[in-house]
Enzyme design. Structure first.
Site, PDB file in Angstrom:
ATOM      1  N   CYS A  97       5.182  12.184  36.317  1.00 53.12           N
ATOM      2  CA  CYS A  97       4.411  11.791  35.145  1.00 53.12           C
ATOM      3  C   CYS A  97       5.321  11.617  33.925  1.00 53.12           C
ATOM      4  O   CYS A  97       6.115  10.686  33.873  1.00 53.12           O
ATOM      5  CB  CYS A  97       3.277  12.785  34.912  1.00 53.12           C
ATOM      6  SG  CYS A  97       1.944  12.063  33.953  1.00 53.12           S
ATOM      7  N   GLU A 129       1.410  17.374  42.846  1.00 55.38           N
ATOM      8  CA  GLU A 129       1.178  18.809  43.010  1.00 55.38           C
ATOM      9  C   GLU A 129      -0.296  19.176  43.027  1.00 55.38           C
ATOM     10  O   GLU A 129      -0.655  20.263  43.468  1.00 55.38           O
ATOM     11  CB  GLU A 129       1.901  19.603  41.898  1.00 55.38           C
ATOM     12  CG  GLU A 129       1.335  19.466  40.500  1.00 55.38           C
ATOM     13  CD  GLU A 129       1.795  18.230  39.730  1.00 55.38           C
ATOM     14  OE1 GLU A 129       1.640  18.228  38.500  1.00 55.38           O
ATOM     15  OE2 GLU A 129       2.294  17.272  40.358  1.00 55.38           O
ATOM     16  N   HIS A 178       0.410  12.845  39.875  1.00 58.47           N
ATOM     17  CA  HIS A 178       0.690  14.281  40.067  1.00 58.47           C
ATOM     18  C   HIS A 178       0.585  14.674  41.543  1.00 58.47           C
ATOM     19  O   HIS A 178      -0.503  14.981  42.022  1.00 58.47           O
ATOM     20  CB  HIS A 178      -0.291  15.123  39.241  1.00 58.47           C
ATOM     21  CG  HIS A 178      -0.009  15.093  37.774  1.00 58.47           C
ATOM     22  ND1 HIS A 178       0.864  15.965  37.172  1.00 58.47           N
ATOM     23  CD2 HIS A 178      -0.456  14.275  36.799  1.00 58.47           C
ATOM     24  CE1 HIS A 178       0.941  15.695  35.884  1.00 58.47           C
ATOM     25  NE2 HIS A 178       0.148  14.671  35.628  1.00 58.47           N
TER      26      HIS A 178
END
Length: 506
Positions: A79, A169, A167
């Site tokens: 990001c 994660e 993202h």
């Protein structure tokens, strides 16, 4: 020293999550402020740049000199990290027409690229940014796109540097873990960091660090302090003395039950009954902050008193865990909040700190405890606040109010276990409200207390949702409490999430 991955934190709310995902892939990693890269790092295998609340072109944006990192280590920008790499290499980053937030799908994927190996077109990702890269530098090549974002992912030709504008994660990126695993493979990580290897290396380090020195540890009955005690016990045995203080605000029979558990573990524990001291110091005090301070100070006084009875203590063991450490190292240099485990005991004790869990997340602490053969009921315990029931009794504290709350709480907890709900909940408890209301029992009107039930689901306590417990279960709990707990005639259920409400009421 163990090989590690470094995550440079530019202030994103999901930085800890990146760390947890990498750890779940059995790779040791450390989260450090964006401007604190260790330049003598021989054991670093790769670097991840996190997201940020800022835009790269903001005057306040966090800026780091990446010249010593790029080209020397594999780098993955996430990001803001991806936008920062592009922006500082001569690309353009601009505010997006529509804020790109939420689920999206990859419409183009270059499977030949090692970062995207095994990830296919159509894979769902999670976007969360107000900016987008509008022009990539010449040697930055697009390796994935969505319908709205051309440079969803890129690779820098001639170096092991990648960037993704989504993202990986977060749970909503379905192949996010795969992408992070691919990056670890690019870095040549052995991925051999497991609970068993952590125990082995930590016990060896503790033996080295402590030698024949004596250590004192305050036990709370909670997961962190219990696992800390068992690890230290493995390393130094009888040179560890644990102190468990009963401040009269524990759950019903908890002091006796936990003392038995500790005996089973072979720990050397001194149990101190200090109920009367705490009750007298708390008498008439209603302000939550003041109650916390009295309980905190009282605990330290009792602990200090016991410690002075012991000879030659050099170290204080603490159950500090990694989120405490990260929170205490805020990237702007200001302390976000002082944590109950990081500091707090009197300087007069002149003890050195030993914190064997300071590099572990909560779920890892539990896995380490299980690996050491600790009882599941000790490991899977819900978090319980240090001030205990002191902050679940709104208003002033009296032994009678403690009795009412302990009785109600015991019914709630035992039914939760009976119905198979306990392990699905992050934290639960009963709150005694300073409200009397009218009720009817038999033929008589009553004017008695109200209790509130609280139960939340969470993974890390940063955010929490109220648990949607079955109505039949709530009905059963309410009936049992009202019928069996003298002094309660009304039960309510708290349906607030965090934020804006907190898990505890005080």
């Amino acid at each position: 020293m163990h090989e590690k991955l470094i995550i440079l934190d530019f202030g994103s709310q999901t930085t800890q999550l990146i760390g947890r995902r990498v750890r779940e892939l059995n790779m040791y990693c450390e989260i450090i402020p964006y401007n604190k890269f260790p330049h003598d790092a021989t054991d670093v295998k790769g670097v991840i740049l996190s997201g940020s609340p800022y835009s790269v072109y903001d005057t306040d944006a966090f800026k780091a000199d990446l010249s010593e990192i790029r080209g020397k280590y594999p780098v993955l920008g996430i990001c803001y990290g991806a936008q920062y790499l592009a922006y500082t290499s001569g690309g353009n980053v601009e505010s997006a027409n529509s804020r790109e937030y939420g689920r999206a799908n990859l419409s183009y994927v270059n499977n030949e690229d090692p970062l995207l190996k095994g990830i296919n077109t159509g894979s769902q990702i999670w976007m969360s940014h107000g900016d987008t890269i509008t022009l990539l530098p010449d040697n930055f090549k697009v390796i994935a796109s969505t319908d709205d974002v051309k440079a969803a992912a890129y690779h820098v030709e001639g170096e092991q540097t990648w960037g993704v504008q989504f993202h990986p994660e977060v749970f909503h990126s379905t192949d996010g873990t795969k992408l992070l695993d691919n990056f670890l493979n690019i870095c040549g990580c052995a991925k051999d960091w497991t609970p068993a290897s952590f125990i082995e290396s930590t016990v060896a380090e503790l033996k080295e660090q402590l030698g024949d020195d004596k250590v004192i540890l305050a036990l709370s009955g909670g997961v962190d302090s219990s696992v800390t005690a068992v690890l230290l016990n493995k390393a130094i045995g009888k040179n560890l003395t644990c102190i468990f203080v009963d401040h009269g605000l524990l759950r019903k029979n908890e002091f006796e039950n936990v003392m038995k558990d500790y005996e089973h573990l072979g720990l050397n524990v001194i149990g101190v009954n200090a109920k009367d001291k705490f009750y007298s110091e708390l008498a008439g005090v209603s302000d939550p902050e003041q109650k916390r301070k009295i309980i905190g100070k009282g605990f330290i006084d009792v602990f200090d008193q016991e410690a002075h009875k012991l000879k030659d203590i050099k170290w204080l063991g603490q159950g500090t865990i990694y989120p405490d450490v990260i929170e205490s190292l805020s990237i702007t240099g200001t302390v976000i909040k002082s944590h109950h485990n990081v500091g707090g005991l009197p300087d007069t004790m002149k003890l050195k700190l030993v914190e064997p869990l300071r590099l572990l997340f909560k779920d890892e602490v539990r896995r380490v405890g299980m690996e050491m053969g600790m009882q599941p009921h000790l490991i899977k315990r819900h978090p319980f606040p240090g001030p205990g029931l002191g902050i679940r009794i709104l208003g002033d504290i009296t032994p009678e109010k403690v009795r009412i709350l302990q009785d109600a709480d015991e019914i709630y907890m035992s039914l939760m276990r009976e119905w198979g709900l306990y392990d699905k909940i992050w934290q639960a408890g009963v709150i005694l409200l300073p409200i009397q209301s009218v009720g009817v029992m038999g033929d008589e009107r009553t004017y008695e207390n109200t209790v509130a039930l609280r139960a939340v689901t969470s993974t890390d306590a940063m955010t929490a949702d109220w648990a949607q417990l079955p109505y039949e279960f709530l009905a059963k709990v309410s009936n049992e409490i009202i019928n069996k707990v003298k002094g309660v005639n009304r039960v309510v259920y708290d349906i607030s999430s965090k934020p804006p409400a907190t898990i505890e009421w005080e």
